[in-house]
Scaffold this motif. Structure first.
Motif, PDB file in Angstrom:
ATOM      1  N   MET A   1       0.840  -1.177   0.000  1.00 48.94           N
ATOM      2  CA  MET A   1       0.000   0.000   0.000  1.00 48.94           C
ATOM      3  C   MET A   1       0.885   1.240   0.000  1.00 48.94           C
ATOM      4  SD  MET A   1      -2.468   1.461   3.002  1.00 48.94           S
ATOM      5  CE  MET A   1      -1.135   1.703   4.141  1.00 48.94           C
ATOM      6  N   SER A   2       0.686   2.125  -0.938  1.00 50.06           N
ATOM      7  CA  SER A   2       1.393   3.403  -0.939  1.00 50.06           C
ATOM      8  C   SER A   2       0.404   4.516  -0.600  1.00 50.06           C
ATOM      9  CB  SER A   2       2.058   3.655  -2.295  1.00 50.06           C
ATOM     10  OG  SER A   2       1.086   3.762  -3.304  1.00 50.06           O
ATOM     11  N   ILE A   3       0.964   5.647  -0.178  1.00 48.92           N
ATOM     12  CA  ILE A   3       0.150   6.807   0.192  1.00 48.92           C
ATOM     13  C   ILE A   3       0.598   7.975  -0.676  1.00 48.92           C
ATOM     14  CG2 ILE A   3      -0.471   8.416   2.028  1.00 48.92           C
ATOM     15  CD1 ILE A   3       0.242   6.111   4.012  1.00 48.92           C
ATOM     16  N   THR A   4      -0.358   8.619  -1.318  1.00 52.02           N
ATOM     17  CA  THR A   4      -0.073   9.804  -2.123  1.00 52.02           C
ATOM     18  C   THR A   4      -0.768  10.994  -1.493  1.00 52.02           C
ATOM     19  OG1 THR A   4       0.185   8.519  -4.140  1.00 52.02           O
ATOM     20  CG2 THR A   4      -0.316  10.867  -4.410  1.00 52.02           C
ATOM     21  N   VAL A   5      -0.008  12.076  -1.360  1.00 47.18           N
ATOM     22  CA  VAL A   5      -0.536  13.307  -0.793  1.00 47.18           C
ATOM     23  C   VAL A   5      -0.431  14.384  -1.868  1.00 47.18           C
ATOM     24  CG1 VAL A   5      -0.327  14.988   1.074  1.00 47.18           C
ATOM     25  CG2 VAL A   5       0.286  12.593   1.488  1.00 47.18           C
ATOM     26  N   ASN A   6      -1.566  14.954  -2.242  1.00 47.55           N
ATOM     27  CA  ASN A   6      -1.587  16.079  -3.167  1.00 47.55           C
ATOM     28  C   ASN A   6      -1.664  17.342  -2.336  1.00 47.55           C
ATOM     29  OD1 ASN A   6      -1.652  14.276  -5.248  1.00 47.55           O
ATOM     30  ND2 ASN A   6      -3.767  14.672  -5.838  1.00 47.55           N
ATOM     31  N   ILE A   7      -0.678  18.202  -2.492  1.00 46.20           N
ATOM     32  CA  ILE A   7      -0.651  19.457  -1.747  1.00 46.20           C
ATOM     33  C   ILE A   7      -0.769  20.593  -2.757  1.00 46.20           C
ATOM     34  CG2 ILE A   7       0.633  20.934  -0.160  1.00 46.20           C
ATOM     35  CD1 ILE A   7       2.173  18.390   0.711  1.00 46.20           C
ATOM     36  N   TYR A   8      -1.829  21.374  -2.619  1.00 47.62           N
ATOM     37  CA  TYR A   8      -2.031  22.548  -3.459  1.00 47.62           C
ATOM     38  C   TYR A   8      -1.522  23.760  -2.688  1.00 47.62           C
ATOM     39  CZ  TYR A   8      -5.162  19.515  -6.118  1.00 47.62           C
ATOM     40  OH  TYR A   8      -5.682  18.495  -6.868  1.00 47.62           O
ATOM     41  N   TYR A   9      -0.418  24.327  -3.139  1.00 43.14           N
ATOM     42  CA  TYR A   9       0.142  25.529  -2.532  1.00 43.14           C
ATOM     43  C   TYR A   9      -0.421  26.735  -3.279  1.00 43.14           C
ATOM     44  CZ  TYR A   9       3.746  22.763  -0.173  1.00 43.14           C
ATOM     45  OH  TYR A   9       4.423  21.877   0.626  1.00 43.14           O
ATOM     46  N   SER A  10      -1.004  27.675  -2.546  1.00 42.23           N
ATOM     47  CA  SER A  10      -1.561  28.879  -3.160  1.00 42.23           C
ATOM     48  C   SER A  10      -0.964  30.112  -2.521  1.00 42.23           C
ATOM     49  CB  SER A  10      -3.081  28.911  -2.987  1.00 42.23           C
ATOM     50  OG  SER A  10      -3.666  27.821  -3.639  1.00 42.23           O
ATOM     51  N   GLY A  11      -0.735  31.109  -3.347  1.00 39.71           N
ATOM     52  CA  GLY A  11      -0.206  32.378  -2.867  1.00 39.71           C
ATOM     53  C   GLY A  11      -0.674  33.500  -3.765  1.00 39.71           C
ATOM     54  N   GLU A  12       0.076  34.590  -3.748  1.00 35.87           N
ATOM     55  CA  GLU A  12      -0.260  35.739  -4.578  1.00 35.87           C
ATOM     56  C   GLU A  12       0.951  36.179  -5.377  1.00 35.87           C
ATOM     57  OE1 GLU A  12      -1.833  38.814  -2.082  1.00 35.87           O
ATOM     58  OE2 GLU A  12      -3.535  37.595  -1.438  1.00 35.87           O
ATOM     59  N   ASN A  13       0.671  36.776  -6.533  1.00 35.24           N
ATOM     60  CA  ASN A  13       1.717  37.364  -7.380  1.00 35.24           C
ATOM     61  C   ASN A  13       2.831  36.378  -7.741  1.00 35.24           C
ATOM     62  OD1 ASN A  13       0.433  39.944  -7.329  1.00 35.24           O
ATOM     63  ND2 ASN A  13       1.219  40.199  -5.255  1.00 35.24           N
ATOM     64  N   GLY A  14       2.458  35.139  -8.025  1.00 32.03           N
ATOM     65  CA  GLY A  14       3.433  34.137  -8.455  1.00 32.03           C
ATOM     66  C   GLY A  14       4.244  33.483  -7.349  1.00 32.03           C
ATOM     67  N   ALA A  15       3.840  33.708  -6.091  1.00 32.07           N
ATOM     68  CA  ALA A  15       4.606  33.179  -4.951  1.00 32.07           C
ATOM     69  C   ALA A  15       4.716  31.660  -4.967  1.00 32.07           C
ATOM     70  CB  ALA A  15       3.993  33.650  -3.635  1.00 32.07           C
ATOM     71  N   ALA A  16       3.643  30.965  -5.327  1.00 34.70           N
ATOM     72  CA  ALA A  16       3.670  29.499  -5.303  1.00 34.70           C
ATOM     73  C   ALA A  16       4.662  28.957  -6.329  1.00 34.70           C
ATOM     74  CB  ALA A  16       2.277  28.932  -5.543  1.00 34.70           C
TER      75      ALA A  16
END
Length: 110
Positions: A1-16
Protein backbone atom coordinates in the motif's frame (compact mmCIF):
# COMPACT_ATOMS: atom_id res chain seq x y z
CA UNK A 1 0.00 0.00 0.00
CA UNK A 2 1.39 3.40 -0.94
CA UNK A 3 0.15 6.81 0.19
CA UNK A 4 -0.07 9.80 -2.12
CA UNK A 5 -0.54 13.31 -0.79
CA UNK A 6 -1.59 16.08 -3.17
CA UNK A 7 -0.65 19.46 -1.75
CA UNK A 8 -2.03 22.55 -3.46
CA UNK A 9 0.14 25.53 -2.53
CA UNK A 10 -1.56 28.88 -3.16
CA UNK A 11 -0.21 32.38 -2.87
CA UNK A 12 -0.26 35.74 -4.58
CA UNK A 13 1.72 37.36 -7.38
CA UNK A 14 3.43 34.14 -8.45
CA UNK A 15 4.61 33.18 -4.95
CA UNK A 16 3.67 29.50 -5.30
CA UNK A 17 5.65 29.13 -8.52
CA UNK A 18 8.66 30.92 -7.01
CA UNK A 19 8.44 28.53 -4.03
CA UNK A 20 8.47 25.49 -6.34
CA UNK A 21 11.38 26.94 -8.31
CA UNK A 22 13.39 27.56 -5.14
CA UNK A 23 12.65 24.02 -3.95
CA UNK A 24 14.08 22.72 -7.25
CA UNK A 25 17.10 25.02 -7.51
CA UNK A 26 18.10 24.55 -3.86
CA UNK A 27 18.19 20.76 -4.26
CA UNK A 28 15.43 20.21 -1.72
CA UNK A 29 13.23 18.38 -4.24
CA UNK A 30 16.05 15.98 -5.08
CA UNK A 31 16.78 15.41 -1.39
CA UNK A 32 13.12 14.52 -0.82
CA UNK A 33 13.23 12.10 -3.74
CA UNK A 34 16.26 10.38 -2.17
CA UNK A 35 14.57 9.83 1.20
CA UNK A 36 13.79 6.26 2.16
CA UNK A 37 10.28 5.36 1.06
CA UNK A 38 9.75 8.24 -1.37
CA UNK A 39 8.09 7.15 -4.60
CA UNK A 40 7.35 10.54 -6.18
CA UNK A 41 7.94 14.20 -5.40
CA UNK A 42 6.84 16.30 -8.35
CA UNK A 43 5.42 19.80 -8.87
CA UNK A 44 2.74 20.65 -11.45
CA UNK A 45 1.06 23.90 -12.47
CA UNK A 46 -2.74 23.90 -12.86
CA UNK A 47 -3.67 25.41 -16.23
CA UNK A 48 -6.64 27.32 -14.84
CA UNK A 49 -4.97 28.78 -11.73
CA UNK A 50 -1.61 30.59 -12.10
CA UNK A 51 -1.46 31.25 -8.34
CA UNK A 52 -1.45 27.57 -7.35
CA UNK A 53 1.15 24.82 -7.59
CA UNK A 54 0.35 21.13 -7.06
CA UNK A 55 2.87 18.88 -5.34
CA UNK A 56 2.26 15.16 -5.80
CA UNK A 57 4.10 13.48 -2.96
CA UNK A 58 3.99 9.64 -2.79
CA UNK A 59 5.44 7.35 -0.14
CA UNK A 60 5.60 3.62 0.50
CA UNK A 61 3.82 3.91 3.86
CA UNK A 62 2.98 6.17 6.82
CA UNK A 63 6.31 5.44 8.49
CA UNK A 64 8.16 6.95 5.51
CA UNK A 65 5.96 10.07 5.70
CA UNK A 66 6.58 10.36 9.45
CA UNK A 67 10.36 10.15 8.90
CA UNK A 68 10.12 12.82 6.21
CA UNK A 69 8.12 15.09 8.52
CA UNK A 70 10.69 14.60 11.32
CA UNK A 71 13.67 15.39 9.08
CA UNK A 72 15.64 18.66 9.30
CA UNK A 73 14.73 19.23 5.65
CA UNK A 74 11.07 19.62 6.65
CA UNK A 75 11.98 22.63 8.79
CA UNK A 76 13.57 24.23 5.72
CA UNK A 77 10.46 23.52 3.65
CA UNK A 78 8.31 25.12 6.34
CA UNK A 79 10.53 28.23 6.31
CA UNK A 80 10.08 28.49 2.55
CA UNK A 81 6.30 28.20 2.93
CA UNK A 82 6.42 31.13 5.34
CA UNK A 83 8.79 33.11 3.10
CA UNK A 84 6.31 32.90 0.23
CA UNK A 85 3.21 33.22 2.49
CA UNK A 86 1.64 30.09 1.05
CA UNK A 87 -1.60 28.44 2.07
CA UNK A 88 -2.24 24.76 1.56
CA UNK A 89 -5.10 22.47 0.62
CA UNK A 90 -4.24 18.79 1.12
CA UNK A 91 -5.74 15.59 -0.28
CA UNK A 92 -4.57 12.15 0.77
CA UNK A 93 -5.00 8.90 -1.16
CA UNK A 94 -4.18 5.28 -0.36
CA UNK A 95 -3.30 3.08 -3.33
CA UNK A 96 -5.63 0.43 -4.61
CA UNK A 97 -3.49 -2.70 -4.40
CA UNK A 98 -5.54 -4.47 -7.05
CA UNK A 99 -4.91 -1.76 -9.64
CA UNK A 100 -7.30 -0.42 -12.24
CA UNK A 101 -10.39 -2.68 -12.57
CA UNK A 102 -10.79 -4.41 -15.93
CA UNK A 103 -14.02 -2.47 -16.64
CA UNK A 104 -12.12 0.81 -16.30
CA UNK A 105 -9.31 -0.42 -18.56
CA UNK A 106 -11.61 0.20 -21.56
CA UNK A 107 -11.29 3.94 -20.97
CA UNK A 108 -7.48 4.03 -20.87
CA UNK A 109 -5.69 4.68 -24.13
CA UNK A 110 -2.26 3.09 -24.09
Amino acid sequence: MSITVNIYYSGENGAARRFAQEMLVSGTVEQCRQEKGNLKYEFFYPVSDPETVLLIDSWTDQEAIDLHHASPMMKEIMKLREKYDLHMNVERYVSDEQGVPSGDQNFIRK
